[in-house]
Structure formats: C-alpha cells, structure tokens
Design a protein around this motif. Structure first.
Motif, PDB file in Angstrom:
ATOM      1  N   SER A 113     -10.122 -69.920  72.741  1.00  0.00           N
ATOM      2  CA  SER A 113      -9.567 -71.275  72.818  1.00  0.00           C
ATOM      3  C   SER A 113      -8.740 -71.459  74.078  1.00  0.00           C
ATOM      4  O   SER A 113      -8.770 -72.533  74.697  1.00  0.00           O
ATOM      5  CB  SER A 113      -8.713 -71.555  71.578  1.00  0.00           C
ATOM      6  OG  SER A 113      -9.493 -71.486  70.404  1.00  0.00           O
ATOM      7  N   MET A 114      -8.004 -70.418  74.472  1.00  0.00           N
ATOM      8  CA  MET A 114      -7.223 -70.506  75.707  1.00  0.00           C
ATOM      9  C   MET A 114      -8.143 -70.601  76.924  1.00  0.00           C
ATOM     10  O   MET A 114      -7.873 -71.365  77.857  1.00  0.00           O
ATOM     11  CB  MET A 114      -6.298 -69.301  75.836  1.00  0.00           C
ATOM     12  CG  MET A 114      -5.157 -69.302  74.838  1.00  0.00           C
ATOM     13  SD  MET A 114      -4.091 -67.864  74.996  1.00  0.00           S
ATOM     14  CE  MET A 114      -2.957 -68.141  73.625  1.00  0.00           C
ATOM     15  N   ALA A 115      -9.233 -69.829  76.907  1.00  0.00           N
ATOM     16  CA  ALA A 115     -10.202 -69.927  78.003  1.00  0.00           C
ATOM     17  C   ALA A 115     -10.828 -71.321  78.038  1.00  0.00           C
ATOM     18  O   ALA A 115     -11.067 -71.885  79.112  1.00  0.00           O
ATOM     19  CB  ALA A 115     -11.278 -68.864  77.837  1.00  0.00           C
ATOM     20  N   LEU A 116     -11.084 -71.890  76.857  1.00  0.00           N
ATOM     21  CA  LEU A 116     -11.610 -73.253  76.777  1.00  0.00           C
ATOM     22  C   LEU A 116     -10.639 -74.236  77.401  1.00  0.00           C
ATOM     23  O   LEU A 116     -11.035 -75.113  78.187  1.00  0.00           O
ATOM     24  CB  LEU A 116     -11.871 -73.625  75.319  1.00  0.00           C
ATOM     25  CG  LEU A 116     -12.237 -75.093  75.049  1.00  0.00           C
ATOM     26  CD1 LEU A 116     -13.575 -75.428  75.681  1.00  0.00           C
ATOM     27  CD2 LEU A 116     -12.267 -75.369  73.544  1.00  0.00           C
ATOM     28  N   MET A 117      -9.351 -74.102  77.085  1.00  0.00           N
ATOM     29  CA  MET A 117      -8.349 -75.015  77.640  1.00  0.00           C
ATOM     30  C   MET A 117      -8.205 -74.838  79.144  1.00  0.00           C
ATOM     31  O   MET A 117      -7.878 -75.795  79.851  1.00  0.00           O
ATOM     32  CB  MET A 117      -7.008 -74.809  76.944  1.00  0.00           C
ATOM     33  CG  MET A 117      -6.995 -75.257  75.482  1.00  0.00           C
ATOM     34  SD  MET A 117      -7.603 -76.952  75.267  1.00  0.00           S
ATOM     35  CE  MET A 117      -6.426 -77.873  76.253  1.00  0.00           C
ATOM     36  N   CYS A 118      -8.445 -73.627  79.643  1.00  0.00           N
ATOM     37  CA  CYS A 118      -8.465 -73.424  81.105  1.00  0.00           C
ATOM     38  C   CYS A 118      -9.510 -74.336  81.740  1.00  0.00           C
ATOM     39  O   CYS A 118      -9.255 -75.005  82.751  1.00  0.00           O
ATOM     40  CB  CYS A 118      -8.777 -71.960  81.433  1.00  0.00           C
ATOM     41  SG  CYS A 118      -7.409 -70.809  81.212  1.00  0.00           S
TER      42      CYS A 118
END
Length: 370
Positions: free
Chosen positions: A260-265
C-alpha cells in the motif's frame, strides 16, 4: 489507535525519511536504477554473512550486505568503463546475477531459516513492534527504531558535512574534479550510504518499497523545486506522507502495508507529475499551447510592421491574405487575429488590419530578439 499501530507508523516514517534523503542525489545523478540493484544484490551479502555467523541478529549481516552493495556499484562501474555496454545494461547484468546467487543459496542451504525471498521483496513491517530491544527490565522500543534512527542520523551527518561537495559533484562533476573534490570518491561514498540505508530498511519493508521510497519522493520533489535544500526537505516530507497514507490504505483494505505504501508512492508521484505548478504535465502543456499562440501573434505583428515600413501594397494587411502569405489554415488565422485584437496588438477596419502602438512596440522587440 493501538500502540502497535502507532509504532508501525513511526517506523514507516523513519524508513521513508531515511530512504528519501539519499534518493535525492540518486535522482539528480540519474543513477536511480542503482538503488534497485543495491537493494536486491545485498541479499547475497546477508546470506554469506549468515553462513559465517549462524546468527540472524549478528551485526556482520549489515557489514556483509554493505560490502556486496559496494561490490555491485564497483562491478557496474567496471562494465560501464569498458564502453561495451550502457549504464542501464550494466546494472541489468550485475544485480540479477548477484541477487539470483543469494536466492539459490537460501533455497539450497537455508530453507529452515527465516530468510526467504518473499520477506526480502515485501518485508514484514507489521511484525516489527514484536522485535523489541530489552535492557534489563526496561523496554527500549522496537529494534527497528534504533536501527533506522542510527541510519537516518548517519545520512544526515554525511549530507550536512559534504553538502557543498555533493551539490557541486552532482551538478558539475568536471568542476568538482578540477577543484580537487574527487567526485568518484563521493560517488562511492554515496553508494555505500545507499547500501547501508537499503540494508537497514529492507528487513522491515522489503526491497520493492525501499526502491519506491528512494525514487518516488525525490522524483516528486524534483518536479516541485529546483533548489537542492528545498528538494531534500520536500522529499522527506513526501516520504512521510506516503508512509502514513499508505498505512491507512492498508488498514482500510486489509492489504499489505508495504504494498500500500508503494502504491501511494505511485499515486503521489502521479499527482505531482500532473499538477506541479511549473513542471507538471498540465502546466507544461498549457505553456506550450500559450507559447504557440503568443508566437503566432508576434509573427502577425512583425508581418504588419514590415508591411508598414516597406509601404507595401494594402493587400499585405488584408485578413484573407494571412492564410496565403503566412501559410496558416483559415481557422488558425481567424483565432490568431481574434486573440491579437483581444490583446490590443491590432485593430481591424473592415477587412484591413493595422498595428496599435502596443503591437508596434512588441513587433519591434521581436525583431530585435531575432
């Protein structure tokens, strides 16, 4: 919110900030692929150090991973210096080779040990609060706090001490070499720092998110400012924002935190890419469109000025003449004339065009520029 959730968010912010700072120099130096290479290749160093120490908690794992990270950079540079392959090709040759050796060694000799390729790629930040540093009866908090805090402090000290040298070597390596700053030494020192950062971070969030945090926040900051100091601050702030928002996305979707953090990146970079005030896609598209019409209006004004100065025939100033002489399509010519009238460059009397005083001055300025 539980204590465990707070600890996960704080650790994620520490990781994001730690990765984003050196990532700025990777983006500016156009060696961002090197972060991908290092974050994967260091697996081999961890595996080899584990075979030697037989302990997952040994500090030699960090040393081994760092050495392999530096070796990855060195081998890549050696391939580039042969001038037989390009930089991206050299990176694509070195890091899959070293990473694959690490994966093979794990699958062959360490299947019963908690070192697996899934953990390496995606991390297990949700379990980080359970790995605590206990001194006597005192709980010092998650080990990740201390590890990432130490790496962050190391990054800050390095950047603060060598800020001027890094700035000069990044933007003008030839001048840096002429002044005796040894840009090659700075490059290897920076890559060593990236290796240490990747080693500290990927245990918690995995190599994929390490790469995302090293590239996406600095790349977004690069689109928002041209000053290095502001870029470092913005990169860190964007990294923290990505970490926090990514956690809440994972919580809401019951999904992988690192994923999810990579998605938000990606989401944050896309938004900046689209809407950045000066370098965003919308801004540059609007500017190109505005420049096109502005240039066409200047061209019309120059044509009318030349017609005035040469006392040309009145046909040079007739509306219908513009489509033939200027080689403009009729719709385009009508729009240029309409905008020129609106901006006060020309006046229209019947089918004849003539310059205003403002249009005449602007035409003269355009002629002087050319």
């Amino acid at each position: 919110m539980s204590q465990q959730q707070v600890e996960i968010i704080i650790l994620a912010c520490l990781v994001a900030l730690t990765c984003a700072l050196p990532g700025v120099f990777l983006v500016l130096r156009r060696v961002s692929l090197m972060s991908d290479a290092i974050s994967h290749a260091i697996l081999l160093g961890i595996v080899l150090a584990f075979f030697y120490t037989k302990q997952l908690a040994s500090p030699l794992l960090v040393v081994g991973a760092t050495l392999i990270g530096v070796m990855t950079v060195s081998l890549t540079e050696l391939l580039i210096q042969t001038q037989k392959v390009k930089k991206d090709t050299a990176i694509g040759l070195v890091f899959p080779f070293l990473f694959s050796i690490g994966v093979i060694l794990i699958n062959k000799y360490a299947t019963g040990v908690h070192i697996d390729s899934d953990c390496i790629l995606f991390g297990e930040i949700a379990f980080a609060p359970f790995n605590r540093w206990i001194i006597g009866d005192m709980d010092m908090g998650p080990v990740g706090y201390w590890m990432m805090g130490t790496v962050l402090l190391l990054n800050l000290i390095f950047i603060l001490i060598f800020y001027k040298e890094l700035k000069l070597a990044t933007f003008d390596p030839a001048l840096a070499a002429a002044l005796g700053f040894y840009p090659a030494v700075l490059h290897y020192a920076l890559m060593t720092l990236v290796s240490v950062t990747a080693v500290g971070a990927f245990e918690h969030v995995g190599s994929i998110l390490v790469v995302a945090l090293m590239i996406a926040p600095p790349a977004a900051a690069y689109l928002l400012t041209e000053r290095l100091s502001h870029m470092l601050i913005l990169s860190g702030a964007i990294g923290i924002a990505v970490a926090i928002s990514g956690y809440y996305v994972a919580y809401g979707l019951d999904a992988s935190i690192a994923g999810s953090m990579a998605l938000m990146c990606g989401v944050v970079f896309f938004l900046v890419f689209m809407f950045a005030p000066e370098r965003g896609w919308l801004a540059t598209t609007f500017f190109r469109r505005w420049s096109r019409w502005d240039f066409a209006q200047e061209t019309l004004a120059v044509h009318l000025l030349q017609a005035e100065l040469s006392h040309a025939d009145d046909t040079e100033q007739v509306v219908s003449h513009m489509t033939n002489h200027m080689l403009w399509k009729e719709d385009f010519a009508v729009e240029v004339i309409a905008q020129s009238l609106q901006n006060g460059l020309i006046v229209k009397e019947g089918h004849r065009l003539s310059l205003t005083d403002y249009g005449r001055e602007k035409a003269k300025v355009s002629l002087l520029k050319s």
